[in-house]
Scaffold this active site. Sequence first.
Site, PDB file in Angstrom:
ATOM      1  N   GLY A 114      16.800  33.868  63.589  1.00 38.90           N
ATOM      2  CA  GLY A 114      18.094  33.278  63.888  1.00 38.90           C
ATOM      3  C   GLY A 114      17.938  31.826  64.301  1.00 38.90           C
ATOM      4  N   CYS A 115      18.999  31.043  64.154  1.00 37.52           N
ATOM      5  CA  CYS A 115      18.893  29.610  64.445  1.00 37.52           C
ATOM      6  C   CYS A 115      18.674  29.355  65.938  1.00 37.52           C
ATOM      7  CB  CYS A 115      20.120  28.874  63.927  1.00 37.52           C
ATOM      8  SG  CYS A 115      21.714  29.534  64.480  1.00 37.52           S
ATOM      9  N   HIS A 116      19.534  29.908  66.795  1.00 36.40           N
ATOM     10  CA  HIS A 116      19.343  29.713  68.238  1.00 36.40           C
ATOM     11  C   HIS A 116      17.992  30.279  68.678  1.00 36.40           C
ATOM     12  CE1 HIS A 116      23.471  28.379  68.893  1.00 36.40           C
ATOM     13  NE2 HIS A 116      23.931  29.473  68.296  1.00 36.40           N
ATOM     14  N   THR A 118      15.234  30.506  66.964  1.00 35.11           N
ATOM     15  CA  THR A 118      14.164  29.591  66.573  1.00 35.11           C
ATOM     16  C   THR A 118      13.983  28.495  67.613  1.00 35.11           C
ATOM     17  OG1 THR A 118      14.481  30.004  64.213  1.00 35.11           O
ATOM     18  CG2 THR A 118      13.467  27.911  64.817  1.00 35.11           C
ATOM     19  N   PHE A 284      16.736  20.592  65.442  1.00 31.88           N
ATOM     20  CA  PHE A 284      16.541  20.954  64.044  1.00 31.88           C
ATOM     21  C   PHE A 284      17.899  21.162  63.400  1.00 31.88           C
ATOM     22  CE2 PHE A 284      16.545  24.564  66.811  1.00 31.88           C
ATOM     23  CZ  PHE A 284      17.139  25.623  66.141  1.00 31.88           C
TER      24      PHE A 284
END
Length: 313
Positions: A114-116, A118, A284
Amino acid sequence: MAKYKIFVDGSAGTTGLRIAERLAARPEFVQLTLPEAQRKDPAARAAAINGSDLAFLCLPDAAAREIVPLLRPDVRVLDTSTAHRTAPGWVYGLPELHGTRAALQTAARVAVPGCHATGFIAPVAPLVQSGLLPKTARLCCYSLTGYSGGGKAMIADYEAPRQNPALDAPRPYALALHHKHLPEMRAVAGLDTPPNFVPIVADYYAGMVTMVPLDLAGLGLTPQQVADTLAAYYAGERAVTVHPLGEGTDGGFLASNALARADGLEIFCLASPDGEQMQLISRFDNLGKGSSGAAVQCMNLMLGLDEYAGLNV
């Protein structure tokens, strides 16, 4: 040249569209497709996946769980949903974590982070693995994302003629402290307890900063210890840059959209003047290293291709 057959299950969503665009730009791939009438037919989807060299699942969690039992155990699958990120037998697709790159090269089942998650795991996991941060640590995390992280419905809300003034300001959400990324944030970072996590969405398209404050005095650590550990852990990595202690900001500011359209991740190590407090910040693109870029990086490794082919790092 023989081409790899790739199927993107759920290619109409934000992540699926971005993956399909990346694949279309590379001559080594041919994308398998289904007629519109079969795109929600589990049997037809399973047949397409089983006939591919590799497939991406860009689906809601329930749909991802539904399709996996219908697949051959040897077919290579990358799941971008949260359904399998802590499931047994699935490799967590963050290649820069020690030992993961080798596992990806032989994996048939890979869960894209998941983005958060990461942004949290990238600075925290190395500190836990090195023993600097105890597994019992209770951390906080704040993560600011562009609205593309909310998918097509949220993108439509933000890009329609503005009628809701609430969209003009940053909005914390998941305030019941039960965000779907928490299980992987705890498990992959190696912590006993998930962080107290508050995500925030703001009025810009893409880009993310994830912030993790550390009480160095309570941990018995110095800022230099933390910064040096992260720099050593990620030494030589193309997609992860660790800035030296106290360096890298724009006069004390960080623009959260600075890496939009990029596939790398930066870590900033910032400390208070007395050295007792620290802020670790990952920056990012939520659609790059936080989504489709991470998926393509994992795909490259699974197929034995140049790890960074098709990536902007």
